[in-house]
Design a protein around this motif. Structure first.
Motif, PDB file in Angstrom:
ATOM      1  N   SER A   1       0.846  -1.188   0.000  1.00  0.00           N
ATOM      2  CA  SER A   1       0.000   0.000   0.000  1.00  0.00           C
ATOM      3  C   SER A   1       0.886   1.244   0.000  1.00  0.00           C
ATOM      4  O   SER A   1       1.638   1.474   0.945  1.00  0.00           O
ATOM      5  CB  SER A   1      -0.911   0.010   1.232  1.00  0.00           C
ATOM      6  OG  SER A   1      -1.637   1.223   1.309  1.00  0.00           O
ATOM      7  N   ILE A   2       0.823   2.010  -1.085  1.00  0.00           N
ATOM      8  CA  ILE A   2       1.563   3.276  -1.158  1.00  0.00           C
ATOM      9  C   ILE A   2       0.555   4.381  -0.864  1.00  0.00           C
ATOM     10  O   ILE A   2      -0.112   4.907  -1.750  1.00  0.00           O
ATOM     11  CB  ILE A   2       2.221   3.477  -2.533  1.00  0.00           C
ATOM     12  CG1 ILE A   2       3.020   2.232  -2.931  1.00  0.00           C
ATOM     13  CG2 ILE A   2       3.133   4.709  -2.511  1.00  0.00           C
ATOM     14  CD1 ILE A   2       3.654   2.315  -4.299  1.00  0.00           C
ATOM     15  N   GLN A   3       0.422   4.708   0.399  1.00  0.00           N
ATOM     16  CA  GLN A   3      -0.651   5.599   0.823  1.00  0.00           C
ATOM     17  C   GLN A   3      -0.443   7.035   0.357  1.00  0.00           C
ATOM     18  O   GLN A   3      -1.402   7.780   0.182  1.00  0.00           O
ATOM     19  CB  GLN A   3      -0.814   5.526   2.341  1.00  0.00           C
ATOM     20  CG  GLN A   3      -1.278   4.158   2.810  1.00  0.00           C
ATOM     21  CD  GLN A   3      -1.510   4.073   4.299  1.00  0.00           C
ATOM     22  OE1 GLN A   3      -1.438   5.078   5.015  1.00  0.00           O
ATOM     23  NE2 GLN A   3      -1.770   2.867   4.800  1.00  0.00           N
ATOM     24  N   ALA A   4       0.805   7.429   0.143  1.00  0.00           N
ATOM     25  CA  ALA A   4       1.075   8.801  -0.303  1.00  0.00           C
ATOM     26  C   ALA A   4       0.408   9.108  -1.638  1.00  0.00           C
ATOM     27  O   ALA A   4       0.099  10.267  -1.934  1.00  0.00           O
ATOM     28  CB  ALA A   4       2.574   9.041  -0.398  1.00  0.00           C
ATOM     29  N   VAL A   5       0.207   8.060  -2.448  1.00  0.00           N
ATOM     30  CA  VAL A   5      -0.423   8.253  -3.762  1.00  0.00           C
ATOM     31  C   VAL A   5      -1.676   7.393  -3.929  1.00  0.00           C
ATOM     32  O   VAL A   5      -2.216   7.255  -5.024  1.00  0.00           O
ATOM     33  CB  VAL A   5       0.572   7.970  -4.911  1.00  0.00           C
ATOM     34  CG1 VAL A   5       1.662   9.028  -4.924  1.00  0.00           C
ATOM     35  CG2 VAL A   5       1.181   6.576  -4.790  1.00  0.00           C
ATOM     36  N   GLN A   6      -2.100   6.761  -2.823  1.00  0.00           N
ATOM     37  CA  GLN A   6      -3.325   5.952  -2.805  1.00  0.00           C
ATOM     38  C   GLN A   6      -3.314   4.862  -3.882  1.00  0.00           C
ATOM     39  O   GLN A   6      -4.253   4.731  -4.671  1.00  0.00           O
ATOM     40  CB  GLN A   6      -4.564   6.852  -2.957  1.00  0.00           C
ATOM     41  CG  GLN A   6      -4.692   7.859  -1.827  1.00  0.00           C
ATOM     42  CD  GLN A   6      -5.920   8.730  -1.954  1.00  0.00           C
ATOM     43  OE1 GLN A   6      -6.445   8.936  -3.042  1.00  0.00           O
ATOM     44  NE2 GLN A   6      -6.390   9.255  -0.842  1.00  0.00           N
ATOM     45  N   LEU A   7      -2.239   4.069  -3.872  1.00  0.00           N
ATOM     46  CA  LEU A   7      -2.110   2.961  -4.808  1.00  0.00           C
ATOM     47  C   LEU A   7      -1.752   1.683  -4.059  1.00  0.00           C
ATOM     48  O   LEU A   7      -1.145   1.727  -2.985  1.00  0.00           O
ATOM     49  CB  LEU A   7      -1.012   3.238  -5.842  1.00  0.00           C
ATOM     50  CG  LEU A   7      -1.276   4.312  -6.890  1.00  0.00           C
ATOM     51  CD1 LEU A   7      -0.042   4.475  -7.773  1.00  0.00           C
ATOM     52  CD2 LEU A   7      -2.491   3.970  -7.739  1.00  0.00           C
ATOM     53  N   SER A   8      -2.133   0.561  -4.647  1.00  0.00           N
ATOM     54  CA  SER A   8      -1.778  -0.746  -4.117  1.00  0.00           C
ATOM     55  C   SER A   8      -0.967  -1.480  -5.179  1.00  0.00           C
ATOM     56  O   SER A   8      -1.437  -1.677  -6.300  1.00  0.00           O
ATOM     57  CB  SER A   8      -3.049  -1.535  -3.771  1.00  0.00           C
ATOM     58  OG  SER A   8      -2.717  -2.801  -3.254  1.00  0.00           O
ATOM     59  N   LEU A   9       0.241  -1.867  -4.829  1.00  0.00           N
ATOM     60  CA  LEU A   9       1.167  -2.498  -5.772  1.00  0.00           C
ATOM     61  C   LEU A   9       1.449  -3.934  -5.347  1.00  0.00           C
ATOM     62  O   LEU A   9       2.089  -4.170  -4.317  1.00  0.00           O
ATOM     63  CB  LEU A   9       2.465  -1.690  -5.836  1.00  0.00           C
ATOM     64  CG  LEU A   9       3.653  -2.279  -6.585  1.00  0.00           C
ATOM     65  CD1 LEU A   9       3.283  -2.693  -7.994  1.00  0.00           C
ATOM     66  CD2 LEU A   9       4.814  -1.276  -6.613  1.00  0.00           C
ATOM     67  N   PRO A  10       0.979  -4.933  -6.103  1.00  0.00           N
ATOM     68  CA  PRO A  10       1.237  -6.331  -5.741  1.00  0.00           C
ATOM     69  C   PRO A  10       2.732  -6.651  -5.737  1.00  0.00           C
ATOM     70  O   PRO A  10       3.466  -6.219  -6.634  1.00  0.00           O
ATOM     71  CB  PRO A  10       0.514  -7.117  -6.844  1.00  0.00           C
ATOM     72  CG  PRO A  10      -0.502  -6.165  -7.397  1.00  0.00           C
ATOM     73  CD  PRO A  10       0.138  -4.813  -7.302  1.00  0.00           C
ATOM     74  N   LEU A  11       3.182  -7.390  -4.730  1.00  0.00           N
ATOM     75  CA  LEU A  11       4.581  -7.790  -4.694  1.00  0.00           C
ATOM     76  C   LEU A  11       4.924  -8.682  -5.880  1.00  0.00           C
ATOM     77  O   LEU A  11       6.078  -8.708  -6.322  1.00  0.00           O
ATOM     78  CB  LEU A  11       4.911  -8.503  -3.381  1.00  0.00           C
ATOM     79  CG  LEU A  11       5.453  -7.591  -2.262  1.00  0.00           C
ATOM     80  CD1 LEU A  11       4.411  -6.571  -1.826  1.00  0.00           C
ATOM     81  CD2 LEU A  11       5.953  -8.401  -1.078  1.00  0.00           C
ATOM     82  N   SER A  12       3.941  -9.384  -6.416  1.00  0.00           N
ATOM     83  CA  SER A  12       4.194 -10.217  -7.593  1.00  0.00           C
ATOM     84  C   SER A  12       4.624  -9.364  -8.783  1.00  0.00           C
ATOM     85  O   SER A  12       5.408  -9.819  -9.629  1.00  0.00           O
ATOM     86  CB  SER A  12       2.949 -11.028  -7.953  1.00  0.00           C
ATOM     87  OG  SER A  12       1.838 -10.177  -8.207  1.00  0.00           O
ATOM     88  N   GLU A  13       4.150  -8.116  -8.852  1.00  0.00           N
ATOM     89  CA  GLU A  13       4.574  -7.210  -9.926  1.00  0.00           C
ATOM     90  C   GLU A  13       5.934  -6.602  -9.620  1.00  0.00           C
ATOM     91  O   GLU A  13       6.751  -6.390 -10.522  1.00  0.00           O
ATOM     92  CB  GLU A  13       3.525  -6.117 -10.144  1.00  0.00           C
ATOM     93  CG  GLU A  13       2.212  -6.632 -10.700  1.00  0.00           C
ATOM     94  CD  GLU A  13       1.339  -5.539 -11.294  1.00  0.00           C
ATOM     95  OE1 GLU A  13       1.898  -4.540 -11.805  1.00  0.00           O
ATOM     96  OE2 GLU A  13       0.112  -5.683 -11.232  1.00  0.00           O
ATOM     97  N   ILE A  14       6.178  -6.312  -8.340  1.00  0.00           N
ATOM     98  CA  ILE A  14       7.482  -5.769  -7.953  1.00  0.00           C
ATOM     99  C   ILE A  14       8.600  -6.748  -8.318  1.00  0.00           C
ATOM    100  O   ILE A  14       9.632  -6.365  -8.867  1.00  0.00           O
ATOM    101  CB  ILE A  14       7.529  -5.484  -6.438  1.00  0.00           C
ATOM    102  CG1 ILE A  14       6.584  -4.340  -6.070  1.00  0.00           C
ATOM    103  CG2 ILE A  14       8.965  -5.161  -5.993  1.00  0.00           C
ATOM    104  CD1 ILE A  14       6.481  -4.098  -4.576  1.00  0.00           C
ATOM    105  N   TYR A  15       8.371  -8.038  -8.020  1.00  0.00           N
ATOM    106  CA  TYR A  15       9.415  -9.046  -8.176  1.00  0.00           C
ATOM    107  C   TYR A  15       9.293  -9.858  -9.467  1.00  0.00           C
ATOM    108  O   TYR A  15       9.996 -10.857  -9.629  1.00  0.00           O
ATOM    109  CB  TYR A  15       9.411  -9.979  -6.963  1.00  0.00           C
ATOM    110  CG  TYR A  15       9.943  -9.321  -5.704  1.00  0.00           C
ATOM    111  CD1 TYR A  15      11.301  -9.103  -5.530  1.00  0.00           C
ATOM    112  CD2 TYR A  15       9.073  -8.893  -4.699  1.00  0.00           C
ATOM    113  CE1 TYR A  15      11.787  -8.501  -4.389  1.00  0.00           C
ATOM    114  CE2 TYR A  15       9.549  -8.294  -3.541  1.00  0.00           C
ATOM    115  CZ  TYR A  15      10.913  -8.094  -3.391  1.00  0.00           C
ATOM    116  OH  TYR A  15      11.396  -7.492  -2.253  1.00  0.00           O
ATOM    117  N   GLU A  16       8.446  -9.428 -10.382  1.00  0.00           N
ATOM    118  CA  GLU A  16       8.295 -10.154 -11.648  1.00  0.00           C
ATOM    119  C   GLU A  16       9.637 -10.200 -12.395  1.00  0.00           C
ATOM    120  O   GLU A  16      10.270  -9.167 -12.637  1.00  0.00           O
ATOM    121  CB  GLU A  16       7.243  -9.489 -12.518  1.00  0.00           C
ATOM    122  CG  GLU A  16       6.987 -10.213 -13.829  1.00  0.00           C
ATOM    123  CD  GLU A  16       5.923  -9.546 -14.675  1.00  0.00           C
ATOM    124  OE1 GLU A  16       5.649 -10.047 -15.778  1.00  0.00           O
ATOM    125  OE2 GLU A  16       5.388  -8.494 -14.244  1.00  0.00           O
ATOM    126  N   GLY A  17      10.073 -11.396 -12.745  1.00  0.00           N
ATOM    127  CA  GLY A  17      11.326 -11.559 -13.483  1.00  0.00           C
ATOM    128  C   GLY A  17      12.573 -11.611 -12.634  1.00  0.00           C
ATOM    129  O   GLY A  17      13.674 -11.804 -13.159  1.00  0.00           O
TER     130      GLY A  17
END
Length: 199
Positions: free
Chosen positions: A178-194
């Protein structure tokens, strides 16, 4: 930043540089350097996992922030903290609203809302400790996110309603940051893809 902070550079027989001297040095140099209280520090390059994670996160932010008043920047963007003299290049920074720079120079941003650093063995202690202390002097900063490049771990520090920094950790691939400063939710699966971890 997934870079090693080396010993301060000694150039032209000098050990202490003014801000103007540093900015001139940086303009003429082909490499990025940090500056802190008169000392200039060379930065080394990043590893593959670091670069994959940075691109993944930047791509996500670029797509999701296009309709918002916030803009992400990569590690080429320099941040300046007047309160403690640090000039640095976070892996990712996000500015919401008007972008404020040093003397309107369009080079040194003063007001990031969030900063993201990708950790490695050589930088994690600095990024969690001394660097975080320096970042806390940024009045506009609401969130500081640390992404480990060697295992699935994300740490997020946020300002709470009492103006204290609180830590939230994410350690599962099916978690969502949860990136609350910009009101976004980023899945760790996307962060670590590849990303490939050493066994």
């Amino acid at each position: 930043m997934d870079t090693e902070v080396r010993e301060p550079l000694v150039a032209y027989g000098k050990k202490n540089f003014t801000v103007d001297e540093y900015l001139q040095w940086e303009q003429e140099s082909g490499w990025k350097h940090e500056y802190y209280q008169g000392a200039i520090f060379a930065m080394s390059g990043a590893k593959i996992n670091h670069n994959i994670i940075s691109v993944n996160v930047l791509t996500f932010l670029k797509q999701r922030l296009s309709a918002k008043s916030c803009r992400p920047f990569n590690s080429d963007q320099r941040i300046y903290i007047p309160g403690n003299t640090l000039f640095t290049y976070p892996d990712i920074s996000i500015v919401c609203g008007e972008i404020i720079t040093l003397d309107n120079d369009e080079k040194n941003i003063l007001n990031p809302s969030a900063i993201i650093e990708v950790l490695s063995n050589s930088t994690k202690s600095y990024d969690r400790g001394d660097k975080f202390k320096l970042y806390r002097d940024i009045q506009s900063l609401k969130e500081y996110i640390l992404i480990d490049s060697e295992n699935i771990t994300v740490e997020t520090f946020r300002i709470n309603r009492h103006d204290h920094w609180e830590l939230e950790e994410y350690k599962k691939i099916d978690d969502a940051l949860s990136i609350q400063a910009v009101q976004l939710s980023l899945p760790l699966s996307e962060i670590y893809e590849g990303v490939k971890f050493k066994s």
